[in-house]
Design a protein around this motif. Structure first.
Motif, PDB file in Angstrom:
ATOM      1  N   UNK A  20       0.820  -1.227   0.000  1.00  0.00           N
ATOM      2  CA  UNK A  20       0.000   0.000   0.000  1.00  0.00           C
ATOM      3  C   UNK A  20       0.852   1.274   0.000  1.00  0.00           C
ATOM      4  N   UNK A  21       2.165   1.117  -0.094  1.00  0.00           N
ATOM      5  CA  UNK A  21       3.045   2.295   0.053  1.00  0.00           C
ATOM      6  C   UNK A  21       2.701   3.439  -0.911  1.00  0.00           C
ATOM      7  N   UNK A  22       2.328   3.097  -2.128  1.00  0.00           N
ATOM      8  CA  UNK A  22       2.068   4.154  -3.118  1.00  0.00           C
ATOM      9  C   UNK A  22       0.565   4.416  -3.316  1.00  0.00           C
ATOM     10  N   UNK A  23      -0.267   3.927  -2.398  1.00  0.00           N
ATOM     11  CA  UNK A  23      -1.717   4.166  -2.527  1.00  0.00           C
ATOM     12  C   UNK A  23      -1.976   5.674  -2.574  1.00  0.00           C
ATOM     13  N   UNK A  24      -2.774   6.086  -3.544  1.00  0.00           N
ATOM     14  CA  UNK A  24      -3.089   7.508  -3.689  1.00  0.00           C
ATOM     15  C   UNK A  24      -2.074   8.269  -4.530  1.00  0.00           C
ATOM     16  N   UNK A  25      -1.030   7.568  -4.986  1.00  0.00           N
ATOM     17  CA  UNK A  25      -0.010   8.240  -5.810  1.00  0.00           C
ATOM     18  C   UNK A  25      -0.057   7.700  -7.252  1.00  0.00           C
ATOM     19  N   UNK A  26       0.452   8.482  -8.183  1.00  0.00           N
ATOM     20  CA  UNK A  26       0.406   8.096  -9.605  1.00  0.00           C
ATOM     21  C   UNK A  26       1.770   7.675 -10.117  1.00  0.00           C
ATOM     22  N   UNK A  27       2.685   7.384  -9.198  1.00  0.00           N
ATOM     23  CA  UNK A  27       4.039   6.988  -9.586  1.00  0.00           C
ATOM     24  C   UNK A  27       4.189   5.469  -9.455  1.00  0.00           C
ATOM     25  N   UNK A  28       5.335   4.957  -9.896  1.00  0.00           N
ATOM     26  CA  UNK A  28       5.633   3.523  -9.748  1.00  0.00           C
ATOM     27  C   UNK A  28       7.096   3.407  -9.322  1.00  0.00           C
ATOM     28  N   UNK A  29       7.369   2.465  -8.398  1.00  0.00           N
ATOM     29  CA  UNK A  29       8.747   2.204  -7.976  1.00  0.00           C
ATOM     30  C   UNK A  29       9.153   0.831  -8.473  1.00  0.00           C
TER      31      UNK A  29
END
Ligand code: NDP
Ligand code: X2W
Length: 310
Positions: free
Chosen positions: A262-271
């Protein structure tokens, strides 16, 4: 004049998130259909034909119908978030970072197919290695993934959140796609530049948004000399000069004990991460994203902005 945007399916999971991302945009005119009329075909046809860009957030069949509704219209451009057109040769694949020329292809396109959430992660790690000659022809790629439950749309959200739902799902984590015929396999194969269809095993966790996609690889089966470091370097080179996809430095990922889906939930980036041990025999390529961010609505808005910048 401001460009007119119509989101067909604006009251669904993906549509609502696209609308939220456009809430503060004063450079766009948003055409809207009342929720009670969302399946009114005549009204939709009228709105679709009035738009400069129509963003389809519908099931596959309804998307095909919507495209047919604008068949005689030479002006309206389409972004389809469904699976219906992702391997169609005359549609641009809406993953801007997958290739240096992709942003221009999207800018110039009448028809853009927004990628699936899982393929965004899988193609994101695999395609650069195919292009760099590290992942050989015929390598048997496997893709294992977990998604937040909003990936299943309104129906799955109700099944998980509503205990009174007749099809309530109580499992905290479950595998599905057990026949290995998931609808995302063709686009992973085509845009991942793979000769063989990957084995794809998806799962869902009891969290609304977030996603981990894993592609483990045997180094001895890759191009001679491939290492953890050379694979990481190929990803860094591929994604240089853009701000959406971050390749996490090896020193940073070496310090991690776990990855939170869930670390990037709400974000439009990708790691993207390359895990393993220097001098070891295997690596695990991991993509972390929000299924509704870079996996759907965030990518749709990114594609819309590219098309408007043409
Ligand atoms: N959720 C996600 O993470 C992702 C979804 N997608 C894709 O986006 C598309 C939309 O998915 P999602 O938002 O999750 O789905 P939802 O079920 O949440 O929303 C779909 C919307 O479309 C409406 N709809 C269904 N059939 C028709 C029709 N024939 N005419 C007009 N409206 C219709 C639904 O109305 P009603 O309420 O009446 O059913 C609902 O408002 C799908 O193709 C999906 O595969 C892509 C990437 C990720
Ligand atoms: C958890 C879940 O059910 N996920 C969806 C995919 C979500 C997505 O990427 O949507 P597309 O339908 O546009 O490809 C599934 O597996 O069908």
């Amino acid at each position: 004049m401001k460009p007119k945007i119509f989101i067909d399916g604006e009251h669904g999971t993906t549509g609502l998130q696209i609308r939220a991302r456009m809430a503060d945009r004063t450079d766009l005119e948003l055409l809207s259909i009342p929720e009670a009329e969302r399946r009114n075909a005549a009204m939709r046809e009228d709105l679709l034909n009035s738009a400069d860009i129509a963003i389809l957030c519908l099931p596959d069949d309804a998307s095909r119908e919507a495209v047919a509704m604008v068949a005689g219209n030479n002006r309206v451009r389409i972004i389809d978030t469904s699976t219906a057109h992702r391997v169609a040769p005359d549609w641009a694949y809406g993953f801007a970072e997958m290739d240096r020329i992709q942003p221009q292809k999207i800018r110039d396109a009448r028809h853009v197919a927004n990628p699936g959430c899982y393929p965004t992660g899988a193609i994101g790690v695999v395609r650069p290695l195919r292009q760099a000659g590290i992942l050989p022809d015929g390598y048997p790629v496997t893709v294992n993934a977990v998604s937040g439950y909003t990936g299943g749309g309104k129906q799955m959200i109700a099944q998980i959140e509503d205990e009174k739902n007749p099809d309530h799902i109580s499992a905290p984590h479950f595998l599905y796609g057990l026949t290995l015929k998931h609808k995302h396999v063709p686009e992973m194969k085509m845009h991942g530049l793979l000769e063989r269809a990957p084995v794809f095993s998806p799962s869902v966790g009891k969290f609304p948004q977030g996603m981990i996609v894993q592609v483990p690889l045997y180094l001895e089966e890759l191009a001679p000399g491939a290492t953890l470091e050379s694979i990481h370097a190929a990803l860094v080179e591929h994604y240089a000069g853009q701000s959406i996809v971050e390749v996490v430095p090896l020193e940073e990922s070496a310090k991690l004990n776990r990855i939170d889906a869930t670390e990037l939930a709400g974000k439009d980036t990708m790691k993207l991460f390359v895990f393993g041990t220097s001098g070891g025999t295997h690596v695990n390529l991991v993509a972390l994203l929000d299924n509704l961010g870079k996996g759907a609505s965030g990518a749709a808005v990114q594609n819309m902005d590219l098309m408007l910048s043409a």
